[in-house]
Scaffold this motif. Structure first.
Motif, PDB file in Angstrom:
ATOM      1  N   LEU A  75       1.057  -1.139   0.104  1.00  0.00           N
ATOM      2  CA  LEU A  75       0.083  -0.015   0.064  1.00  0.00           C
ATOM      3  C   LEU A  75       1.188   1.442   0.028  1.00  0.00           C
ATOM      4  O   LEU A  75       0.230   2.007  -0.168  1.00  0.00           O
ATOM      5  N   ASP A  76       1.983   1.831   0.040  1.00  0.00           N
ATOM      6  CA  ASP A  76       2.816   2.119   0.528  1.00  0.00           C
ATOM      7  C   ASP A  76       2.942   3.321  -1.096  1.00  0.00           C
ATOM      8  O   ASP A  76       3.428   4.184  -1.044  1.00  0.00           O
ATOM      9  N   ILE A  77       3.445   1.817  -1.795  1.00  0.00           N
ATOM     10  CA  ILE A  77       3.394   2.119  -3.253  1.00  0.00           C
ATOM     11  C   ILE A  77       1.843   3.599  -3.515  1.00  0.00           C
ATOM     12  O   ILE A  77       2.650   4.438  -4.098  1.00  0.00           O
ATOM     13  N   PHE A  78       0.842   3.074  -3.112  1.00  0.00           N
ATOM     14  CA  PHE A  78      -0.241   4.099  -4.153  1.00  0.00           C
ATOM     15  C   PHE A  78      -0.042   5.293  -3.021  1.00  0.00           C
ATOM     16  O   PHE A  78      -0.661   5.941  -3.683  1.00  0.00           O
ATOM     17  N   ALA A  79       0.356   5.099  -1.237  1.00  0.00           N
ATOM     18  CA  ALA A  79       0.057   6.532  -1.029  1.00  0.00           C
ATOM     19  C   ALA A  79       0.989   6.963  -1.489  1.00  0.00           C
ATOM     20  O   ALA A  79       0.891   8.623  -1.382  1.00  0.00           O
ATOM     21  N   LEU A  80       2.572   6.988  -0.994  1.00  0.00           N
ATOM     22  CA  LEU A  80       3.516   7.266  -2.009  1.00  0.00           C
ATOM     23  C   LEU A  80       2.542   8.483  -2.934  1.00  0.00           C
ATOM     24  O   LEU A  80       3.920   9.900  -3.163  1.00  0.00           O
ATOM     25  N   ASN A  81       2.934   7.615  -3.897  1.00  0.00           N
ATOM     26  CA  ASN A  81       2.696   7.830  -5.297  1.00  0.00           C
ATOM     27  C   ASN A  81       1.249   9.081  -5.243  1.00  0.00           C
ATOM     28  O   ASN A  81       1.287  10.044  -6.099  1.00  0.00           O
ATOM     29  N   ALA A  82       0.374   8.536  -4.475  1.00  0.00           N
ATOM     30  CA  ALA A  82      -0.693  10.096  -4.266  1.00  0.00           C
ATOM     31  C   ALA A  82      -0.490  10.570  -3.432  1.00  0.00           C
ATOM     32  O   ALA A  82      -0.823  11.580  -3.844  1.00  0.00           O
ATOM     33  N   SER A  83       0.615  10.735  -2.978  1.00  0.00           N
ATOM     34  CA  SER A  83       0.813  11.632  -2.484  1.00  0.00           C
ATOM     35  C   SER A  83       2.012  12.868  -3.191  1.00  0.00           C
ATOM     36  O   SER A  83       1.870  14.627  -2.834  1.00  0.00           O
ATOM     37  N   GLY A  84       3.249  12.530  -3.901  1.00  0.00           N
ATOM     38  CA  GLY A  84       3.262  12.696  -5.092  1.00  0.00           C
ATOM     39  C   GLY A  84       3.995  12.905  -5.948  1.00  0.00           C
ATOM     40  O   GLY A  84       4.104  11.939  -5.541  1.00  0.00           O
ATOM     41  N   VAL A  85       4.440  13.429  -6.848  1.00  0.00           N
ATOM     42  CA  VAL A  85       5.280  12.982  -7.960  1.00  0.00           C
ATOM     43  C   VAL A  85       6.345  12.204  -7.346  1.00  0.00           C
ATOM     44  O   VAL A  85       7.429  12.763  -7.152  1.00  0.00           O
ATOM     45  N   VAL A  86       6.821  11.136  -8.145  1.00  0.00           N
ATOM     46  CA  VAL A  86       8.183  10.084  -7.074  1.00  0.00           C
ATOM     47  C   VAL A  86       8.628   8.903  -8.458  1.00  0.00           C
ATOM     48  O   VAL A  86       7.189   8.564  -9.042  1.00  0.00           O
ATOM     49  N   TYR A  87       9.672   8.482  -7.935  1.00  0.00           N
ATOM     50  CA  TYR A  87      10.058   7.129  -9.172  1.00  0.00           C
ATOM     51  C   TYR A  87      10.656   6.354  -8.529  1.00  0.00           C
ATOM     52  O   TYR A  87      11.739   6.679  -7.597  1.00  0.00           O
ATOM     53  N   PHE A  88       9.813   5.262  -7.632  1.00  0.00           N
ATOM     54  CA  PHE A  88      10.764   4.081  -6.998  1.00  0.00           C
ATOM     55  C   PHE A  88      12.082   3.036  -7.607  1.00  0.00           C
ATOM     56  O   PHE A  88      11.920   2.668  -8.302  1.00  0.00           O
ATOM     57  N   VAL A  89      12.342   3.088  -6.914  1.00  0.00           N
ATOM     58  CA  VAL A  89      13.397   2.364  -6.476  1.00  0.00           C
ATOM     59  C   VAL A  89      13.574   1.202  -6.180  1.00  0.00           C
ATOM     60  O   VAL A  89      12.284   1.258  -4.992  1.00  0.00           O
ATOM     61  N   SER A  90      13.084  -0.116  -6.762  1.00  0.00           N
ATOM     62  CA  SER A  90      12.803  -1.292  -6.580  1.00  0.00           C
ATOM     63  C   SER A  90      13.943  -2.455  -6.787  1.00  0.00           C
ATOM     64  O   SER A  90      14.879  -2.753  -7.660  1.00  0.00           O
ATOM     65  N   LYS A  91      14.263  -3.887  -6.057  1.00  0.00           N
ATOM     66  CA  LYS A  91      14.864  -4.892  -6.446  1.00  0.00           C
ATOM     67  C   LYS A  91      14.622  -5.571  -7.717  1.00  0.00           C
ATOM     68  O   LYS A  91      13.825  -5.488  -8.130  1.00  0.00           O
ATOM     69  N   SER A  92      15.653  -5.858  -8.090  1.00  0.00           N
ATOM     70  CA  SER A  92      15.540  -6.788  -9.750  1.00  0.00           C
ATOM     71  C   SER A  92      14.358  -7.666  -9.514  1.00  0.00           C
ATOM     72  O   SER A  92      13.713  -7.704 -10.889  1.00  0.00           O
ATOM     73  N   GLU A  93      14.190  -7.978  -9.245  1.00  0.00           N
ATOM     74  CA  GLU A  93      12.795  -9.529  -8.937  1.00  0.00           C
ATOM     75  C   GLU A  93      11.909  -8.822  -9.499  1.00  0.00           C
ATOM     76  O   GLU A  93      11.103  -9.200 -10.051  1.00  0.00           O
ATOM     77  N   VAL A  94      11.084  -7.404  -9.057  1.00  0.00           N
ATOM     78  CA  VAL A  94      10.015  -7.351  -8.694  1.00  0.00           C
ATOM     79  C   VAL A  94       9.606  -6.813 -10.564  1.00  0.00           C
ATOM     80  O   VAL A  94       8.767  -6.909 -10.944  1.00  0.00           O
ATOM     81  N   ALA A  95      10.792  -6.341 -10.913  1.00  0.00           N
ATOM     82  CA  ALA A  95      10.628  -6.952 -12.085  1.00  0.00           C
ATOM     83  C   ALA A  95       9.937  -8.165 -12.956  1.00  0.00           C
ATOM     84  O   ALA A  95       9.139  -7.769 -14.683  1.00  0.00           O
ATOM     85  N   GLY A  96      10.114  -8.490 -13.382  1.00  0.00           N
ATOM     86  CA  GLY A  96       9.330 -10.301 -13.336  1.00  0.00           C
ATOM     87  C   GLY A  96       7.925 -10.653 -13.089  1.00  0.00           C
ATOM     88  O   GLY A  96       8.022 -11.509 -13.378  1.00  0.00           O
ATOM     89  N   TRP A  97       7.562  -9.526 -11.359  1.00  0.00           N
ATOM     90  CA  TRP A  97       6.291  -9.765 -10.993  1.00  0.00           C
ATOM     91  C   TRP A  97       5.361 -10.225 -12.431  1.00  0.00           C
ATOM     92  O   TRP A  97       5.282  -8.906 -12.976  1.00  0.00           O
ATOM     93  N   PRO A  98       4.537 -10.969 -12.615  1.00  0.00           N
ATOM     94  CA  PRO A  98       3.446 -10.822 -13.573  1.00  0.00           C
ATOM     95  C   PRO A  98       2.159  -9.476 -12.880  1.00  0.00           C
ATOM     96  O   PRO A  98       2.132  -9.624 -11.132  1.00  0.00           O
ATOM     97  N   GLY A  99       2.240  -8.874 -14.331  1.00  0.00           N
ATOM     98  CA  GLY A  99       1.344  -7.906 -13.789  1.00  0.00           C
ATOM     99  C   GLY A  99       1.961  -6.306 -13.430  1.00  0.00           C
ATOM    100  O   GLY A  99       1.944  -5.328 -13.579  1.00  0.00           O
ATOM    101  N   ILE A 100       2.394  -6.967 -11.652  1.00  0.00           N
ATOM    102  CA  ILE A 100       3.326  -5.398 -10.768  1.00  0.00           C
ATOM    103  C   ILE A 100       4.140  -5.412 -12.286  1.00  0.00           C
ATOM    104  O   ILE A 100       4.272  -3.845 -11.796  1.00  0.00           O
ATOM    105  N   GLY A 101       5.355  -6.015 -12.663  1.00  0.00           N
ATOM    106  CA  GLY A 101       6.256  -5.550 -12.780  1.00  0.00           C
ATOM    107  C   GLY A 101       6.106  -5.249 -13.955  1.00  0.00           C
ATOM    108  O   GLY A 101       6.944  -3.343 -14.690  1.00  0.00           O
ATOM    109  N   PHE A 102       4.928  -5.212 -14.937  1.00  0.00           N
ATOM    110  CA  PHE A 102       5.108  -3.781 -16.056  1.00  0.00           C
ATOM    111  C   PHE A 102       4.771  -2.631 -14.967  1.00  0.00           C
ATOM    112  O   PHE A 102       4.260  -1.830 -16.339  1.00  0.00           O
TER     113      PHE A 102
END
Length: 273
Positions: free
Chosen positions: A100-127
């Motif tokens: 939920l942090d992703i929604f809360a922080l994106n909703a509060s201001g313009v940011v670009y997240f730094v994430s572990k590389s494994e997330v890029a391959g997660w179905p749906g979420i990675g995209f």
């Protein structure tokens, strides 16, 4: 990145009941439609934005912000923002409790997240992460130099990167010690005198009478059951996103001092929210 935090037993499994499944259906459908509409606007717009502005994204992040704000409204989770996101060049750091942090922080201001590389391959979420400009990094010290260059390139392009220095999520009741590794990138000669780091505290308040760890997502907890549990809640709580005074990198002697100062601000804000 640190190992996954699993210091507390997760809540017991739940049965949503008929009304719970109805709330899941209504809220889930609304959120999927919002995200789909957002992508339908964002992706074509990015095709125009990319050749004109390159790595800098002056338009599409605002679509992400609107989508996340509307999604929180559909969930029924109240967002309270305190303080002001900085307008000067730099990055943000926050404690990490949940997806939920992703929604809360994106909703509060313009940011670009730094994430572990494994997330890029997660179905749906990675995209979705790739579409919104997430910077992926590997848990490999041999990649540190390349990752620092990626940080530098993004920051010099005007992007405000946001990462979670704890390296893992928690039950939402605590702030773990910050890892200082990623802070090293801000001491590059081209960045040190120009950048500030803004600490951000994210604090969840469960609905009255509910487990205070309701919104925490940690250890071996699967995403889907936690998502369903959140959507099924008859009453929702609130999340407080508190922006603290930026810390000038040039005022800090090294990455460890910078990490410690940011952690202290986030910890204090989390305790007071």
């Amino acid at each position: 990145m640190s190992a996954t935090w699993d210091g507390e037993e997760p809540p017991a499994t739940f049965s949503p009941g008929i009304l719970g499944w109805l709330r899941i259906l209504v809220r889930g459908t609304a959120i999927v439609l919002i995200i789909a509409c957002g992508l339908a606007i964002l992706l074509p717009l990015r095709l125009i934005e990319r050749p004109v502005h390159g790595m800098f994204r002056p338009w599409t992040p605002h679509i992400t912000r609107i989508v996340c704000r509307l999604s929180l409204m559909c969930m029924g989770l109240t967002l309270e923002r305190r303080g002001t996101p900085m307008r000067t060049p730099g990055a943000l750091v926050a404690n990490h409790s949940s997806w939920l942090d992703i929604f809360a922080l994106n909703a509060s201001g313009v940011v670009y997240f730094v994430s572990k590389s494994e997330v890029a391959g997660w179905p749906g979420i990675g995209f979705l992460a790739r579409s919104t400009g997430t910077l992926f990094i590997a848990r490999d010290r041999r990649e540190a130099r390349a990752q620092n260059r990626a940080f530098e390139t993004r920051l010099l392009a005007g992007q405000r990167l946001l990462f979670f220095p704890e390296g893992t999520s928690t039950d939402g009741l605590r702030v773990l010690p910050f890892k200082s590794t990623l802070f090293e990138a801000f001491f590059a000669p081209d960045l040190r005198t120009a950048l500030s780091i803004q600490p951000v505290s994210v604090t969840y308040h469960a609905p009255h009478g509910a487990d205070q760890r309701t919104y925490g997502w940690w250890g071996d907890m699967d995403f889907a059951p936690h998502l369903l549990r959140t959507l099924a809640l008859a009453r929702q709580g609130r999340v407080v996103v508190a922006y603290h005074d930026p810390i000038r990198v040039a005022d800090m002697p090294d990455r460890k001092a910078l990490a410690a100062a940011a952690e202290a601000a986030v910890r204090t804000g989390h305790e007071l929210a």
